[in-house]
Design a protein around this motif. Structure first.
Motif, PDB file in Angstrom:
ATOM      1  N   ASN A 172       1.166  11.759  -8.084  1.00  0.00           N
ATOM      2  CA  ASN A 172       0.846  10.335  -8.202  1.00  0.00           C
ATOM      3  C   ASN A 172       2.012   9.479  -8.665  1.00  0.00           C
ATOM      4  OD1 ASN A 172      -1.712  10.763  -7.281  1.00  0.00           O
ATOM      5  ND2 ASN A 172      -2.599  11.008  -9.327  1.00  0.00           N
ATOM      6  N   GLN A 173       3.185   9.722  -8.115  1.00  0.00           N
ATOM      7  CA  GLN A 173       4.318   8.832  -8.381  1.00  0.00           C
ATOM      8  C   GLN A 173       4.122   7.574  -7.551  1.00  0.00           C
ATOM      9  OE1 GLN A 173       6.895   9.156 -10.611  1.00  0.00           O
ATOM     10  NE2 GLN A 173       5.448  10.728 -11.287  1.00  0.00           N
ATOM     11  N   MET A 174       4.259   6.419  -8.184  1.00  0.00           N
ATOM     12  CA  MET A 174       3.983   5.173  -7.478  1.00  0.00           C
ATOM     13  C   MET A 174       5.184   4.725  -6.657  1.00  0.00           C
ATOM     14  SD  MET A 174       1.332   3.068  -9.429  1.00  0.00           S
ATOM     15  CE  MET A 174       2.131   2.210 -10.720  1.00  0.00           C
ATOM     16  N   ALA A 175       4.889   4.175  -5.484  1.00  0.00           N
ATOM     17  CA  ALA A 175       5.917   3.555  -4.656  1.00  0.00           C
ATOM     18  C   ALA A 175       5.256   2.375  -3.972  1.00  0.00           C
ATOM     19  CB  ALA A 175       6.424   4.552  -3.630  1.00  0.00           C
ATOM     20  N   PRO A 176       5.832   1.193  -4.082  1.00  0.00           N
ATOM     21  CA  PRO A 176       5.176   0.002  -3.544  1.00  0.00           C
ATOM     22  C   PRO A 176       4.976   0.087  -2.034  1.00  0.00           C
ATOM     23  CG  PRO A 176       7.316  -0.547  -4.483  1.00  0.00           C
ATOM     24  CD  PRO A 176       7.078   0.891  -4.763  1.00  0.00           C
ATOM     25  N   ALA A 177       3.775  -0.275  -1.602  1.00  0.00           N
ATOM     26  CA  ALA A 177       3.467  -0.271  -0.175  1.00  0.00           C
ATOM     27  C   ALA A 177       3.605  -1.664   0.423  1.00  0.00           C
ATOM     28  CB  ALA A 177       2.053   0.266   0.042  1.00  0.00           C
ATOM     29  N   LEU A 178       3.845  -2.655  -0.450  1.00  0.00           N
ATOM     30  CA  LEU A 178       4.011  -4.036   0.006  1.00  0.00           C
ATOM     31  C   LEU A 178       5.382  -4.539  -0.408  1.00  0.00           C
ATOM     32  CD1 LEU A 178       0.772  -6.050  -0.859  1.00  0.00           C
ATOM     33  CD2 LEU A 178       1.547  -5.276   1.387  1.00  0.00           C
ATOM     34  N   GLU A 179       6.008  -5.295   0.485  1.00  0.00           N
ATOM     35  CA  GLU A 179       7.283  -5.919   0.123  1.00  0.00           C
ATOM     36  C   GLU A 179       7.109  -6.828  -1.091  1.00  0.00           C
ATOM     37  OE1 GLU A 179       9.900  -5.087   1.624  1.00  0.00           O
ATOM     38  OE2 GLU A 179       9.400  -4.474   3.674  1.00  0.00           O
TER      39      GLU A 179
END
Ligand SMILES: [Zn+2]
Ligand SMILES: [Zn+2]
Ligand SMILES: [Zn+2]
Lengths: 367, 438
Positions: A172-179
């Protein structure tokens, strides 16, 4: 759902179910999944255009993979009301459309996407680790021909090099899916991800879901940065150190597994003088509000006009008194002076509303 | 990252997180501790080698093999250690009466070595060993030393001069210096650094003149000039205050309780700029004592000297030395310590039926010790010096008896002579006493 048939129809229906509609915004390029009753509304994110079906030749990236997890809306209704009312009150000479009730009526729950990645990390690392320790020092006092000694302890940090190998799974490492993710978080604050729960179709009722506009491949670099922070932290814990600095690593990654998490957000808007929608964002967990303040130049002009009229009346009185003073009674000239000063003074304040409106609108634009 | 893993000099250590391995650098003492006892053998003939103070290196007495040690002078830059809570606790616990069982690598003889000795020579076969560490001692082992500079030949000359430079000594001491045995030994010392920052306040007995004259930095005369009401000369107690900051660098405190402090004090003047990192080679075949005055008590005595020095600096700031109600607050900071070995020659010689002890600074050649005062010679000289006065007194008495006035004058001269003699006798006797006692 014949509208969506042009775009991966079968896959789409299989993933989301037949009740949902896929629409895009021509202004912000966002792609949304919405319930049928919300079709063709104003874009809930930018407010600049109405959502519409997408053209078959539209090549914007669409990740229709349905989300696995979501953070539920937690902000209390009263909190939202209070924040919205406070915002509306904070603007003088507000456009007519900027009313708390209107804003609350337009409150739209929106889910923003976030990528989560599980990954097996292998590699070597090195860092300087800081260990707290204490030293013994002394303090002395000379009084009445005698010494008094006091032992005192002082904290210090000892830095030592550490290195090692790593073979560990990070979930569950976060990575933005929106610019726009960073911008949204800058405006209304970060999201508390501990609260996540599996995403059920019922959770999405009435909400509009923003689809990712970045692929996992795109988001991966940011995920690695987040991972590095997490790994540095764990290496510090592994070394039983109190501080760490200068962390370096040479990782290799395997078994990446991506999932999507939805973040709760309310949006609302009001129309300014030019009928432009000005957006409000409210954090779905904390209720924190961000909105663009706009003053109405129309109202400012109206107020300025009223003030100017008063000034004109004074001017007229001045002229009358001057005429009177020159012909009938000389003492009327003194009253003319008073009226003249009033006319100039009141006339001067007529610019203030205009200046204020201009300042508010431009200060917001500069941000 | 490195090509080989782990890089050299690193060792795995425990990790609190599974899936993460942690390596830390080896500490220098861990590298040395791998050899708790170092033996010295000749690479040519396998005989025992030992450090020779005469040619500054390992020498084989059998085949003449010589090996100079790698000397890297670190001087006063030698690493200093902090007073961590851990060190202080370990230092106070000490290591009691533990003794080390040594098995000679050459002849397999068993000997027990007392903890206060760092080096050892097998009494059976003469091979040399240096003890590197004892379990509780790992933090507190010598890290630096000053090697021997003075040679045995120097010692002979120094002693010969020492035994001849006073008329109070017997005349036949030259041969004594020749026949004396000089034992080189390393004595443990602690060095201490610290900054002392103090603020003081006191009533100072001032005159107008002293008030005007005095203006030390960091000093304050607290009474406003308007209230200057003293007695007629303006004498009055004034409140004064000031601040002092002193740095004490490398204060030496002996770590040995065995050797007379007064003698050691006379030997002071070691140049710490010639400190070298500890290497067992320097100790091979020589005696070396481990400390028996522990860090905590040595530091306590160093602190006493430092605060006395700081107090003196405070009093120095006052406009006059007459003070009352003196008070001061003082903070120690940047405290650090070192444990070092300093070279000394011990020599005992026999004169008549008495044994005399002499110490020589192994670096500077300064000598201190007891000397056999020839008391008969001292008595003769004192008697001889008394004679002229006595003679004058007799003459004066004769003249006075014959009513000659000049006798009174001569009597006065004789009196002055007597007083001079008494002063001479007292100083001579105290000097002689010091020589004999040391
Ligand atoms: Zn839009
Ligand atoms: Zn040999
Ligand atoms: Zn032996």
């Amino acid at each position: 759902m014949s509208e969506t048939s042009q775009i991966e129809n079968e896959k789409w229906i299989a993933a989301w179910g037949a009740d949902w509609v896929l629409e895009g915004c021509a202004s912000c390029n966002g792609v949304f999944v919405l319930p049928p009753e919300k079709v063709s509304q104003r874009c809930p994110v930018c407010g600049q255009a109405a959502l519409a079906q997408m053209n078959p030749d539209d090549d914007r990236p669409i990740h229709t993979q349905p989300p696995e997890l979501l953070l539920p809306f937690r902000a209390a209704r009263e909190q939202l009301q209070q924040n919205v009312t406070q915002f509306a009150k904070s603007v003088w000479l507000a456009p007519a459309d900027l009313q708390p009730a209107t804003l609350l009526g337009r409150l739209q729950p929106v889910y923003l996407p976030m990528w989560l990645v599980d990954v097996q990390v292998q590699g070597e690392w090195q860092a300087e680790m800081g260990f707290d320790y204490e030293i013994v020092s002394h303090r002395e006092q000379y009084k009445n021909s005698g010494w008094q000694t006091e032992r005192v302890k002082e904290g210090r940090v000892r830095w030592e090099p550490r290195l090692g190998r790593l073979n560990r799974a990070y979930n569950n490492q976060m990575a933005p899916a929106l610019e726009q993710q960073a911008e949204v978080e800058r405006k209304i604050g970060r999201f508390q991800t501990q609260d996540q729960q599996p995403c059920q179709p019922t959770d999405l009722a009435g909400a509009i879901v923003h689809l990712p506009n970045r692929s996992p491949e795109d988001a991966w670099n940011e995920a690695v940065l987040g991972l590095q922070t997490a790994v540095a932290q764990e290496c510090r814990q592994a070394s039983e150190a109190n501080h760490a600095r200068g962390f370096k690593w040479s990782p290799s990654f395997a078994n990446q597994h991506w999932t999507q998490l939805l973040l709760p957000l309310y949006t609302s808007y009001y129309l300014d003088d030019d009928n432009q929608a000005q957006m409000l964002l409210l954090h779905g967990q904390t209720g924190q509000l961000h909105g663009v303040r706009r003053a109405s130049l129309k109202r400012a002009r109206r107020v300025a006009g009223m003030v100017a009229t008063v000034a004109a009346v004074f001017l007229l009185i001045t002229l009358l008194l001057v005429g009177l003073g020159l012909t009938v009674a000389e003492e009327a000239l003194a009253w003319a002076g008073v009226a003249g000063v009033l006319a100039v003074g009141v006339g001067g304040t007529a610019v203030l509303p205009l200046l204020y409106a201009w300042y508010v609108n431009n200060a917001q634009a500069a941000k | 990252m490195s090509d080989t893993f782990p890089p050299q000099g690193y060792v795995q250590t425990k990790s609190a997180v599974s899936g993460i391995e942690v390596y830390r650098p080896l500490k220098p003492e861990e590298l040395e501790a791998a050899r708790p006892v170092v033996d010295f053998r000749c690479p040519n003939c396998d005989g025992a080698t030992g450090y020779s103070t005469d040619d500054g290196g390992l020498t084989c007495t059998f085949c003449g093999y010589h090996e100079a040690p790698e000397v890297e002078i670190v001087g006063k830059g030698a690493q200093e250690f902090e007073f961590t809570v851990e060190t202080v606790e370990r230092a106070t616990n000490g290591w009691g009466q533990e003794r080390k069982e040594l098995v000679c690598n050459s002849c397999a003889a068993h000997t027990t070595l007392s903890t206060e000795m760092l080096s050892h020579t097998c009494p059976f076969c003469g091979s040399n060993a240096v003890v590197q560490s004892r379990a509780p001692q790992d933090v507190l082992r010598p890290r630096f030393l000053v090697p021997f500079v003075t040679t045995t030949e120097n010692c002979r000359q120094i002693t010969a001069e020492f035994l001849q430079n006073s008329w109070m000594l017997p005349n036949n001491l030259q041969n004594l210096a020749r026949s004396t045995e000089y034992t080189p030994i390393y004595i443990p010392f602690w060095t201490f650094d610290a900054r002392t920052t103090a603020s003081w306040r006191a009533e100072v007995y001032n005159t107008d003149a002293s008030r005007r004259r005095h203006a030390a930095p960091n000093w304050k005369w607290e009474r406003p000039f308007l209230l200057k009401l003293g007695d007629r000369e303006g004498k009055q107690w004034d409140w004064e205050s000031g601040a002092v900051s002193l740095f004490t660098d490398d204060m030496l405190v002996s770590g040995s309780g065995q050797i007379s402090l007064t003698l050691l004090k006379q030997l002071r003047g070691y140049r710490l700029s010639e400190l070298v990192p500890y290497d067992p080679t320097f100790l091979a075949g020589l005696s070396a004592q481990a400390y028996d005055v522990d860090l905590e008590s040595a530091w306590a005595s160093a602190r006493r000297s430092m605060r006395a020095k700081t107090k003196e600096a405070c009093l120095e700031q006052a406009s006059t030395r007459t003070t009352r109600n003196f008070s001061m607050n003082m903070d120690f900071s940047d405290e650090s310590w070192r444990y070092i070995l300093l070279p000394i020659y011990l020599a005992t010689y026999r004169y008549g039926d008495k044994v005399f002890q002499v110490l020589i600074n192994g670096q500077t050649g300064t000598i201190a010790g007891q000397r056999p005062v020839d008391w008969r010679k001292v008595a003769q000289y004192l008697g001889l010096a008394f004679l002229p006065g006595l003679l004058l007194a007799i003459i004066a008495a004769v003249l006075l008896a014959n009513n000659l006035d000049v006798g009174g004058f001569i009597m006065m001269v004789a009196g002055i002579g007597l007083i001079a003699w008494i002063v001479f006798a007292v100083t001579t006797l105290s000097k002689a006493g010091k020589m004999a006692e040391a």
